[in-house]
Design a protein around this motif. Structure first.
Motif, mmCIF file in Angstrom:
data_model
loop_
_atom_site.group_PDB
_atom_site.id
_atom_site.type_symbol
_atom_site.label_atom_id
_atom_site.label_comp_id
_atom_site.label_asym_id
_atom_site.label_seq_id
_atom_site.Cartn_x
_atom_site.Cartn_y
_atom_site.Cartn_z
ATOM 1 N N CYS A 158 33.143 51.749 44.154
ATOM 2 C CA CYS A 158 33.686 50.934 43.052
ATOM 3 C C CYS A 158 34.440 49.722 43.590
ATOM 4 O O CYS A 158 34.287 48.608 43.073
ATOM 5 C CB CYS A 158 34.615 51.774 42.177
ATOM 6 S SG CYS A 158 33.767 53.001 41.187
ATOM 7 N N GLN A 159 35.221 49.913 44.624
ATOM 8 C CA GLN A 159 35.980 48.798 45.186
ATOM 9 C C GLN A 159 35.063 47.800 45.887
ATOM 10 O O GLN A 159 35.314 46.591 45.853
ATOM 11 C CB GLN A 159 37.062 49.307 46.140
ATOM 12 C CG GLN A 159 38.094 50.173 45.470
ATOM 13 C CD GLN A 159 38.741 49.488 44.269
ATOM 14 O OE1 GLN A 159 38.773 48.284 44.138
ATOM 15 N NE2 GLN A 159 39.269 50.289 43.365
ATOM 16 N N LEU A 160 33.999 48.278 46.509
ATOM 17 C CA LEU A 160 33.031 47.383 47.141
ATOM 18 C C LEU A 160 32.335 46.518 46.096
ATOM 19 O O LEU A 160 32.177 45.303 46.285
ATOM 20 C CB LEU A 160 32.002 48.189 47.940
ATOM 21 C CG LEU A 160 30.943 47.363 48.661
ATOM 22 C CD1 LEU A 160 31.588 46.499 49.738
ATOM 23 C CD2 LEU A 160 29.894 48.268 49.257
ATOM 24 N N ILE A 161 31.963 47.106 44.988
ATOM 25 C CA ILE A 161 31.339 46.341 43.892
ATOM 26 C C ILE A 161 32.323 45.291 43.378
ATOM 27 O O ILE A 161 31.939 44.149 43.113
ATOM 28 C CB ILE A 161 30.884 47.298 42.767
ATOM 29 C CG1 ILE A 161 29.693 48.126 43.240
ATOM 30 C CG2 ILE A 161 30.548 46.526 41.498
ATOM 31 C CD1 ILE A 161 29.323 49.262 42.312
ATOM 32 N N HIS A 162 33.584 45.648 43.273
ATOM 33 C CA HIS A 162 34.615 44.705 42.829
ATOM 34 C C HIS A 162 34.724 43.528 43.799
ATOM 35 O O HIS A 162 34.800 42.362 43.386
ATOM 36 C CB HIS A 162 35.949 45.437 42.699
ATOM 37 C CG HIS A 162 37.051 44.582 42.193
ATOM 38 N ND1 HIS A 162 37.979 44.015 43.021
ATOM 39 C CD2 HIS A 162 37.376 44.186 40.944
ATOM 40 C CE1 HIS A 162 38.830 43.304 42.309
ATOM 41 N NE2 HIS A 162 38.489 43.398 41.046
ATOM 42 N N CYS A 163 34.731 43.800 45.095
ATOM 43 C CA CYS A 163 34.831 42.733 46.103
ATOM 44 C C CYS A 163 33.600 41.832 46.079
ATOM 45 O O CYS A 163 33.717 40.601 46.191
ATOM 46 C CB CYS A 163 35.014 43.333 47.497
ATOM 47 S SG CYS A 163 36.639 44.066 47.744
ATOM 48 N N VAL A 164 32.423 42.410 45.925
ATOM 49 C CA VAL A 164 31.188 41.613 45.862
ATOM 50 C C VAL A 164 31.202 40.716 44.617
ATOM 51 O O VAL A 164 30.807 39.545 44.689
ATOM 52 C CB VAL A 164 29.946 42.539 45.885
ATOM 53 C CG1 VAL A 164 28.681 41.783 45.529
ATOM 54 C CG2 VAL A 164 29.808 43.186 47.251
ATOM 55 N N ALA A 165 31.684 41.245 43.503
ATOM 56 C CA ALA A 165 31.773 40.438 42.283
ATOM 57 C C ALA A 165 32.746 39.273 42.470
ATOM 58 O O ALA A 165 32.470 38.142 42.028
ATOM 59 C CB ALA A 165 32.201 41.300 41.107
ATOM 60 N N CYS A 166 33.855 39.507 43.151
ATOM 61 C CA CYS A 166 34.811 38.423 43.415
ATOM 62 C C CYS A 166 34.196 37.370 44.336
ATOM 63 O O CYS A 166 34.385 36.162 44.121
ATOM 64 C CB CYS A 166 36.085 38.978 44.030
ATOM 65 S SG CYS A 166 37.093 39.915 42.876
ATOM 66 N N LEU A 167 33.478 37.801 45.354
ATOM 67 C CA LEU A 167 32.825 36.841 46.254
ATOM 68 C C LEU A 167 31.744 36.056 45.516
ATOM 69 O O LEU A 167 31.577 34.853 45.751
ATOM 70 C CB LEU A 167 32.241 37.562 47.466
ATOM 71 C CG LEU A 167 33.262 38.022 48.502
ATOM 72 C CD1 LEU A 167 32.586 38.864 49.574
ATOM 73 C CD2 LEU A 167 33.979 36.837 49.119
#
Length: 165
Positions: free
Chosen positions: A47-56
């Motif tokens: 979930c946190q990885l998906i969040h970081c990818v969305a921010c990038l």
């Protein structure tokens, strides 16, 4: 002595208390002791990885619209922030409940903690807001893959009985 059976709204206020109106448990009930070891949660990391990818991806879109400096600053911020976001400092901690009191072992011995009202129980996991005696707050996310099913069920029941979470 006859026990009266009342449907909701059908008994008068003068009737004796029925079993359904009695409080079933309180904070100091005789429930079994709870000892919960928190493990790493791959679901939390995903979930946190998906969040970081969305921010990038948002940074790339900002850069594509002509704001290169802002996009670079956002990417730098996300790069510095994401390791702390993905980290799970509570892995290896042990949460305990015994005789009406909560304890937290953060690999340096048990210390008494208080459960705050911000704690929540949901279908996908449990969020605990704990505060130690010095006033330091510890937010803890317990997802389904971080603890065994039976221990998670016992924690949900204890939280429901104690706090009405």
């Amino acid at each position: 002595m006859r026990t009266r059976i009342c449907l909701p709204g059908s008994c008068s206020a003068k009737s004796q208390k029925t079993r359904s109106t009695l409080r079933l448990s309180n904070r100091f009930s005789t429930s079994p002791t709870l000892r919960l070891s928190i493990a790493d949660s791959p679901r939390y990391r995903a979930c946190q990885l998906i969040h970081c990818v969305a921010c990038l991806a948002a940074c790339v879109l900002v850069g594509a619209s002509g704001h290169i400096e802002l996009a670079a600053l956002c990417a730098l911020f996300i790069g510095l922030w994401s390791p702390q976001l993905v980290a799970q400092p509570w892995v290896g901690w042990q949460l305990g409940w015994h005789g009406g009191g909560w304890t937290l072992d953060r690999c340096n011995g048990n210390e008494p903690v208080q459960l705050e009202r911000a704690s929540r129980v949901g279908p996908g996991g449990i969020y605990l807001s704990l505060r130690d005696m010095r006033g330091v707050r510890y937010p803890v996310w317990i997802l389904a893959d971080a603890v065994p099913h039976e221990a998670r069920r016992r924690l949900r029941v204890r939280l429901t009985l104690e706090r009405g979470v």
